[in-house]
Design an enzyme around this catalytic site. Sequence first.
Site, PDB file in Angstrom:
ATOM      1  N   LYS A   1     -57.607  93.916  39.182  1.00 57.87           N
ATOM      2  CA  LYS A   1     -58.905  94.101  39.719  1.00 57.87           C
ATOM      3  C   LYS A   1     -58.652  94.337  40.602  1.00 57.87           C
ATOM      4  O   LYS A   1     -59.257  94.769  41.228  1.00 57.87           O
ATOM      5  CB  LYS A   1     -59.509  92.550  39.289  1.00 57.87           C
ATOM      6  CG  LYS A   1     -61.195  92.840  39.891  1.00 57.87           C
ATOM      7  CD  LYS A   1     -61.897  91.136  40.264  1.00 57.87           C
ATOM      8  CE  LYS A   1     -60.892  90.668  41.536  1.00 57.87           C
ATOM      9  NZ  LYS A   1     -61.342  89.711  42.621  1.00 57.87           N
TER      10      LYS A   1
ATOM     11  N   THR B   1     -62.672  88.045  46.845  1.00 61.88           N
ATOM     12  CA  THR B   1     -61.748  89.078  47.175  1.00 61.88           C
ATOM     13  C   THR B   1     -63.453  89.846  46.214  1.00 61.88           C
ATOM     14  O   THR B   1     -63.485  90.568  44.660  1.00 61.88           O
ATOM     15  CB  THR B   1     -61.087  88.783  46.263  1.00 61.88           C
ATOM     16  OG1 THR B   1     -60.689  88.285  46.943  1.00 61.88           O
ATOM     17  CG2 THR B   1     -60.221  89.922  46.692  1.00 61.88           C
TER      18      THR B   1
ATOM     19  N   LYS C   1     -58.674  92.520  53.219  1.00 62.61           N
ATOM     20  CA  LYS C   1     -58.684  91.652  51.855  1.00 62.61           C
ATOM     21  C   LYS C   1     -58.165  92.460  50.968  1.00 62.61           C
ATOM     22  O   LYS C   1     -57.362  91.978  50.374  1.00 62.61           O
ATOM     23  CB  LYS C   1     -59.539  90.497  51.557  1.00 62.61           C
ATOM     24  CG  LYS C   1     -59.436  89.747  50.701  1.00 62.61           C
ATOM     25  CD  LYS C   1     -58.554  88.951  50.309  1.00 62.61           C
ATOM     26  CE  LYS C   1     -58.136  88.225  49.568  1.00 62.61           C
ATOM     27  NZ  LYS C   1     -56.757  87.165  49.151  1.00 62.61           N
TER      28      LYS C   1
END
Lengths: 293, 293, 293, 293
Positions: free
Chosen positions: B239, B94, B170
């Site tokens: 994040k 990711t 995503k």
Amino acid sequence: MKIGFIGLGRMGSGMAANILKAGHEVTVFNRTRSRTSELVAGGAKAAETIADACRGDAVITMLANDEAVESVVYDEQGVLASLPQGAVHISSSTIGTALAERLAASHIAASQRFISAPVVGRPDAAAAGQLFVIAGGAEEAIRDMSPLLDAIGQKTFVMSDTPSRANLVKLSNNFLIASVIESLGEALALIGKGGVDPGRYLELITSTLFAAPVYKTYGGLIVGERFEPAGFAAPLGYKDIKLTLAAADELRVPLPLANLLRDRFLTLLAADGGTLDWSAIGRLPARDSGQAA
Amino acid sequence: MKIGFIGLGRMGSGMAANILKAGHEVTVFNRTRSRTSELVAGGAKAAETIADACRGDAVITMLANDEAVESVVYDEQGVLASLPQGAVHISSSTIGTALAERLAASHIAASQRFISAPVVGRPDAAAAGQLFVIAGGAEEAIRDMSPLLDAIGQKTFVMSDTPSRANLVKLSNNFLIASVIESLGEALALIGKGGVDPGRYLELITSTLFAAPVYKTYGGLIVGERFEPAGFAAPLGYKDIKLTLAAADELRVPLPLANLLRDRFLTLLAADGGTLDWSAIGRLPARDSGQAA
Amino acid sequence: MKIGFIGLGRMGSGMAANILKAGHEVTVFNRTRSRTSELVAGGAKAAETIADACRGDAVITMLANDEAVESVVYDEQGVLASLPQGAVHISSSTIGTALAERLAASHIAASQRFISAPVVGRPDAAAAGQLFVIAGGAEEAIRDMSPLLDAIGQKTFVMSDTPSRANLVKLSNNFLIASVIESLGEALALIGKGGVDPGRYLELITSTLFAAPVYKTYGGLIVGERFEPAGFAAPLGYKDIKLTLAAADELRVPLPLANLLRDRFLTLLAADGGTLDWSAIGRLPARDSGQAA
Amino acid sequence: MKIGFIGLGRMGSGMAANILKAGHEVTVFNRTRSRTSELVAGGAKAAETIADACRGDAVITMLANDEAVESVVYDEQGVLASLPQGAVHISSSTIGTALAERLAASHIAASQRFISAPVVGRPDAAAAGQLFVIAGGAEEAIRDMSPLLDAIGQKTFVMSDTPSRANLVKLSNNFLIASVIESLGEALALIGKGGVDPGRYLELITSTLFAAPVYKTYGGLIVGERFEPAGFAAPLGYKDIKLTLAAADELRVPLPLANLLRDRFLTLLAADGGTLDWSAIGRLPARDSGQAA
């Protein structure tokens, strides 16, 4: 049972029909009289006055907002003045917790019984008797009324013996739906401006982690910009968020996401969006990012 | 096929195992060497260097963040320097869209192929080969790699021929999950302070409109305050929200709900919450309303 | 002139004293009678009832909130029932626009006159006759009352011939002050955690671009954490922000910064901060960043 | 002293002129050479290269953003490579704290000295030598450079011996200004839609509690919608808010108001507002409330 039903809008008429079908004796009242004809054809009696709908074991009110409920209940010839001692007022409208508390106190003072029984579901679920009922009130009153609650819903969730808590749960439920609309609106604005096909995106998320009806329904409305005719009009969504915030004020609970939703509705309504479905707030993130109108 | 696999964390080790099971020849590399032993016992080769894992048809990278991917790819002896012409780098981490764009350009310039294939699912789904794969890249490359994608996931969703768009999808997916956490956190703070039983409330919503795994999983974690050990640690959630906002900056898309989430993570991390599951932000609304610690 | 003055709190007692000094005949009324003694010593008459304070040319009300004003005005023996035809009710309380509109309509219907004249300034300015008066109402009524307005303030700003607009201006003024508190709170949390001395920082900004009293006053309170005793208590600030948002609802104006302020006050009050000065919300950003308690 | 000056934009050219006037020997460098002519006419030397501007006691850089500063300093023939040991780099640009920290470390490693000295004020103040200087760095370096700082500003505020803290203060200063713009924008949207004359409103607030230049300047720009030509362009304001948020990320300080500002700038820029003055975000609340375009 012998019951009255007040408020024959798109939800109420379906609910009343299912109570009738379940074999109860139903007297219906609606401000606009013409809406009673179909139910009368099905065996219901039409009441001339609110009081006439309050002569049985219970009366159900299913109205648009706090003001309508207040007027129907506290009128000189209203529910409070007309309901027999021991009879039950079942309030199914989505109203604020403050009004629910006031109703509970008034009915107790009048030796009547009161339960809150707001429902989850759209008009088609109401017509099919497939609503979900969120009930709050004295255990005995809810048990006595269970034949009626079973007639309108596929399942009853008893949340508390304090009626207003059922209303709080219902408001929080609509807040959760509006949160889904907002989050989908933002996600779609982002991936759409990034060049991803929105339909394919929706298919992905609704067949993986977000495989719930609420994502499919509202995702489809936002992507297709199908905001008319309104299934649930923006002013009603706005009203529910304001009632949620009013309850949160009372309880001293900061709700930043609810604030954001309030502003979305205000922005929509300020731009003449009062006739649109409440999911139209899900289009505002795209607008703010310079996409489409 | 002959493939390399770099990054044997909780996700990567399950993915590599499933590729191995599907009959491919797998060379694994992990910075901490000990993590390779189980896979080696299952038939994989352990690479001494990154370059050794880059000598086949494809190499898959599954790493914690942008910095790790950059270091593995752009090292002097890294993926970019080592992969044969025509071979494929499959990036399943990711990562941000900016890095994905840079990777795509670098590999093209080196006559290599690149696809983004981030995955949706927790470690148990990775172990079971039941992830969902979000793929972006040239149609031919994705087709050539489909045996690998099929080995790690139950379904592959091809979103775009531009790899970075799969990464955008995503990120937006994780944003949607975090939005569910926030909305549940606010709703639970409200009804909880209002006297409603949180467990009963959760049962209601997850058996009606919100009958999706994401509400059950996160609702249970928040109500039970089960934030340790972390399934997905707060710093990783933070994040991902920052990468979402970075993509939104680039695309000029205001995302007020993502901002709220960013602040929630900052508040959690400022209070030493770095070891908690990211769902712990769902407890902050209760704290702000004066409930519990 | 012969006037009545209702509401002798910290603001009202100073205002009444200055009207007395200006040579008018003043009859004062306060729910807690003891507060009248100082003014009586100065030449005022003490009214036994609200009605007794309403027998002259004008009556000024200076009360804590909407509820107090409503009760004083709409009581059976209240201002509305007692004021002579043609006499003027001057409302100086910080009340909502909806109530101001209702008051205006009621007084017109009773052939009385009504002006809104909320004031800006702290108790010391009230005592010194140095308030600023924000006036709204019919030109003639404001002109007739100017000797009174001049007695309490250093300057009168006539905003509109619609009284409620003066109230809107007053609310927006308090919103601006609270915005200063929020922005200072965030800036101080940032530079403080970054290692900059807050006192030196405050000196810098208040001697350059932000050389206004509002930054000096509130910056000093936040940096020194001097929140007790309250100059203006948090529940009053919360009330004013809620009235601002109520006016914004009515007018369909989204105010995201006002929402943020509402949440700050809710957070403060939920943590038992009801006795603190409203500037205590300026300490919450430091708390959220893990500094101090 | 013998000094170099790099960056002759609207701010830098005024600053360099004042240093020249104060009797120092000044060598100027600007990427676009034509901008040096006026200063050369006044006695400055024009450098052919960056290195040529770095041969004296100090070099001042006054550039548009982090990228420009990085390029000028870290170029192979840049400031870092060219400045003599012991000489001072004075960085007056509004840059991020991370870059300031990197610059400080680089210069120490090269046995050079570094101070951050960002300035507050518009181009006219720069031309008049009336800026405010926010200084950070070793006490001795600041003292040695005080003749230069005194030449460009009316006052120097020494904030810390860590250079980057001066940059943090400067960023927070711009955050405070943008907060004023937002709060004024919301207040004006509210009172404007409520029927109050915006000009009269502005006169009221700027002659009472908000009698600071920042309210007069920005209030006038918003009410008059005078956003072109830009005094400080929206993309620069956006950049500064992003740098503020980056510093807040690093320090773990949630700043909800800064988030709101970020979204305002994103909304403005998404709607092609890149050429407007940053105060144009103050018009967005009116737009969201359905007023004007």
